[in-house]
Design an enzyme around this catalytic site. Structure first.
Site, PDB file in Angstrom:
ATOM      1  N   THR A  43       0.669  -1.208   0.148  1.00  0.00           N
ATOM      2  CA  THR A  43      -0.104  -0.015   0.032  1.00  0.00           C
ATOM      3  C   THR A  43       0.768   1.232   0.080  1.00  0.00           C
ATOM      4  OG1 THR A  43      -1.428   1.322   1.386  1.00  0.00           O
ATOM      5  CG2 THR A  43      -0.214  -0.236   2.628  1.00  0.00           C
ATOM      6  N   TYR A  95      -1.846   0.388   9.844  1.00  0.00           N
ATOM      7  CA  TYR A  95      -2.304  -0.443   8.701  1.00  0.00           C
ATOM      8  C   TYR A  95      -0.915  -0.312   7.775  1.00  0.00           C
ATOM      9  CZ  TYR A  95      -3.879  -1.304   3.837  1.00  0.00           C
ATOM     10  OH  TYR A  95      -4.111  -1.537   2.785  1.00  0.00           O
TER      11      TYR A  95
HETATM   12  N1  UFG Z   1     -12.868  10.818   2.092  1.00  0.00           N
HETATM   13  C1  UFG Z   1     -13.968  11.784   2.442  1.00  0.00           C
HETATM   14  N2  UFG Z   1     -15.146  11.224   2.681  1.00  0.00           N
HETATM   15  C2  UFG Z   1     -15.245   9.950   2.817  1.00  0.00           C
HETATM   16  C3  UFG Z   1     -14.294   9.176   2.511  1.00  0.00           C
HETATM   17  C4  UFG Z   1     -13.227   9.415   2.078  1.00  0.00           C
HETATM   18  O1  UFG Z   1     -13.731  12.941   2.110  1.00  0.00           O
HETATM   19  O2  UFG Z   1     -16.424   9.755   3.146  1.00  0.00           O
HETATM   20  C5  UFG Z   1     -11.711  11.438   1.633  1.00  0.00           C
HETATM   21  C6  UFG Z   1     -10.381  11.096   2.791  1.00  0.00           C
HETATM   22  O3  UFG Z   1     -10.234  11.845   3.369  1.00  0.00           O
HETATM   23  C7  UFG Z   1      -9.271  11.212   1.318  1.00  0.00           C
HETATM   24  C8  UFG Z   1      -9.939  10.556   0.290  1.00  0.00           C
HETATM   25  O4  UFG Z   1     -11.319  10.793   0.508  1.00  0.00           O
HETATM   26  O5  UFG Z   1      -8.742  12.476   1.367  1.00  0.00           O
HETATM   27  C9  UFG Z   1      -9.820   9.035  -0.087  1.00  0.00           C
HETATM   28  O6  UFG Z   1     -10.201   8.325   1.071  1.00  0.00           O
HETATM   29  P1  UFG Z   1     -10.373   6.808   1.116  1.00  0.00           P
HETATM   30  O7  UFG Z   1     -10.884   6.645   2.381  1.00  0.00           O
HETATM   31  O8  UFG Z   1     -11.125   6.461  -0.063  1.00  0.00           O
HETATM   32  O9  UFG Z   1      -8.901   6.305   0.827  1.00  0.00           O
HETATM   33  P2  UFG Z   1      -7.677   6.486   1.631  1.00  0.00           P
HETATM   34  O10 UFG Z   1      -6.930   7.464   0.847  1.00  0.00           O
HETATM   35  O11 UFG Z   1      -8.011   6.954   3.230  1.00  0.00           O
HETATM   36  O12 UFG Z   1      -7.062   5.264   1.585  1.00  0.00           O
HETATM   37  C10 UFG Z   1      -6.738   4.557   0.737  1.00  0.00           C
HETATM   38  C11 UFG Z   1      -6.399   2.924   0.740  1.00  0.00           C
HETATM   39  C12 UFG Z   1      -5.854   2.486   2.000  1.00  0.00           C
HETATM   40  C13 UFG Z   1      -4.544   2.915   1.979  1.00  0.00           C
HETATM   41  C14 UFG Z   1      -4.688   4.651   1.730  1.00  0.00           C
HETATM   42  C15 UFG Z   1      -3.133   5.256   2.183  1.00  0.00           C
HETATM   43  O13 UFG Z   1      -7.986   2.632   0.635  1.00  0.00           O
HETATM   44  O14 UFG Z   1      -5.748   1.166   1.755  1.00  0.00           O
HETATM   45  O15 UFG Z   1      -5.130   4.799   0.729  1.00  0.00           O
HETATM   46  O16 UFG Z   1      -3.417   6.405   2.863  1.00  0.00           O
HETATM   47  F1  UFG Z   1      -3.837   2.725   3.043  1.00  0.00           F
END
Ligand code: UFG
Length: 334
Positions: A122, A146
């Site tokens: 990741t 994670y």
């Molecule tokens: N976000 C929102 N609202 C939501 C969900 C997400 O604003 O309801 C934002 C988050 O803050 C982030 C972006 O959208 O800025 C993407 O969020 P996600 O939860 O879709 O994904 P992440 O970037 O948190 O997570 C992904 C992978 C993980 C990995 C991570 C690395 O799913 O497995 O990137 O930071 F670890």
């Protein structure tokens, strides 16, 4: 084409990314056995052309029996826990399901002489990168359990590959989204936390709004920027990585899997509005624990190393496929 004298075991093959890898492997002519404990995955998500063993990755006896019975010559290891905020509140779950379970699986692979291993790593291994786009040689300083649980597995693979006849590819995924363009699979996770999944759930009426987690990041519009990669492109990268491991059995690889461009939360929500022709309600909320401002892949290495090119680098297309799957789930009553 390079072929394997045996099956590919896909752990987590009943889950989101794993089920797409199963499709890509089967479509490429590989024989597949899925190993999944069905805690977050679904047996109906496994293509019937693949065998299914319902067992935990850490169950050495069951795993070794399955490796032998199916003549497994390569493992793609997707099984694990994937919710970043949950890893902050329950770190030991992540060190058990990701790090310790992977240790057990790698040991089983070595014991049974499985020569090739592909690992779901990741971008969270980088933490908050000092520069974006981030490259494989940049510092890995996870900011949540994670990311650390996955980085520890990368370290085990590196050491094991130096000591035993096994080569590996660790693919560091950026933000995986979308669904099989033929709607054979998609993200079916209950209580998903991923932005595009949440947005298409809102578009189909499963939720009433989408929360925006932070508008004060140091990014052009203040919301988080991510590199969204279509799950079918990612699955194809795994098949290409397997061909490389088979073809060059003494070399291993750690590669970013992303498109090398970022979209903000607002840009993603705009795309969802465009594709659905419907304005989803947005709620401004505070930052979520452990979220970096911007994560974008330097993908030069994967483009140079694998016989792979992105074919679905199109945000609207990713959203369209995610939406089609969400509608199919609704028809299935899920
Ligand atoms: N976000 C929102 N609202 C939501 C969900 C997400 O604003 O309801 C934002 C988050 O803050 C982030 C972006 O959208 O800025 C993407 O969020 P996600 O939860 O879709 O994904 P992440 O970037 O948190 O997570 C992904 C992978 C993980 C990995 C991570 C690395 O799913 O497995 O990137 O930071 F670890």
């Amino acid at each position: 084409m390079t072929r394997l004298q045996g099956k590919v075991m896909v752990t987590g093959g009943a889950g989101y990314i794993g089920s797409h890898a199963v499709l890509a492997l089967l479509d490429a002519g590989y024989d597949v056995v899925v190993l999944d404990n069905l805690v977050t995955g679904f047996d109906w998500a496994v293509d019937p052309r693949a065998a299914l063993v319902v067992a935990d990755v850490a169950d050495d006896a069951r795993v070794r029996a399955a490796l032998r019975e199916h003549g497994v010559r390569a493992i793609m290891h997707f099984a694990g826990s994937v919710v970043v905020p949950e890893s902050v509140s329950d770190p030991l779950k992540y060190y058990r399901n990701n790090t310790a379970a992977s240790r057990a699986l790698i040991e089983s692979a070595v014991a049974e002489g499985v020569p090739h291993f592909i690992f779901s790593s990741t971008a969270a291994t980088y933490g908050t990168p000092a520069k974006v786009p981030v490259a494989e040689g940049d510092p890995t300083v996870p900011i949540n359990p994670y990311g650390m649980s996955k980085l520890m597995t990368e370290a085990m693979l590196r050491d094991v590959a130096a000591a035993h006849p096994l080569n590996y590819a660790a693919l560091r995924y950026f933000n995986v989204a979308g669904a099989d363009p033929q709607a054979r699979s998609g993200q079916s996770t209950v209580g998903a936390t991923h932005l595009i999944k949440i947005a298409v759930e809102a578009a189909t009426g499963k939720r009433d709004a989408v929360g925006i987690y932070g508008t004060d990041f140091d990014t052009p519009d203040g919301t988080g920027v991510r590199d969204y990669i279509h799950v079918s492109d990612l699955a194809a990268a795994h098949v290409a990585a397997l061909a490389l491991l088979i073809g060059e059995p003494t070399r291993s690889h750690t590669l970013n899997a992303g498109y090398g461009r970022g979209f903000s939360v607002l840009e993603v929500l705009d795309a969802v509005d465009r594709v659905t022709n419907h304005v989803i309600e947005r709620r401004l909320e505070g930052r979520r624990a452990g979220d970096p401002a911007e994560l974008v892949a330097d993908n030069a290495a994967i483009l140079r190393t694998l016989d792979w090119r992105p074919e679905r680098d199109d945000l609207d297309g990713i959203v369209r496929d995610a939406l089609a799957w969400e509608r199919k789930l609704a028809e299935m009553g899920r």
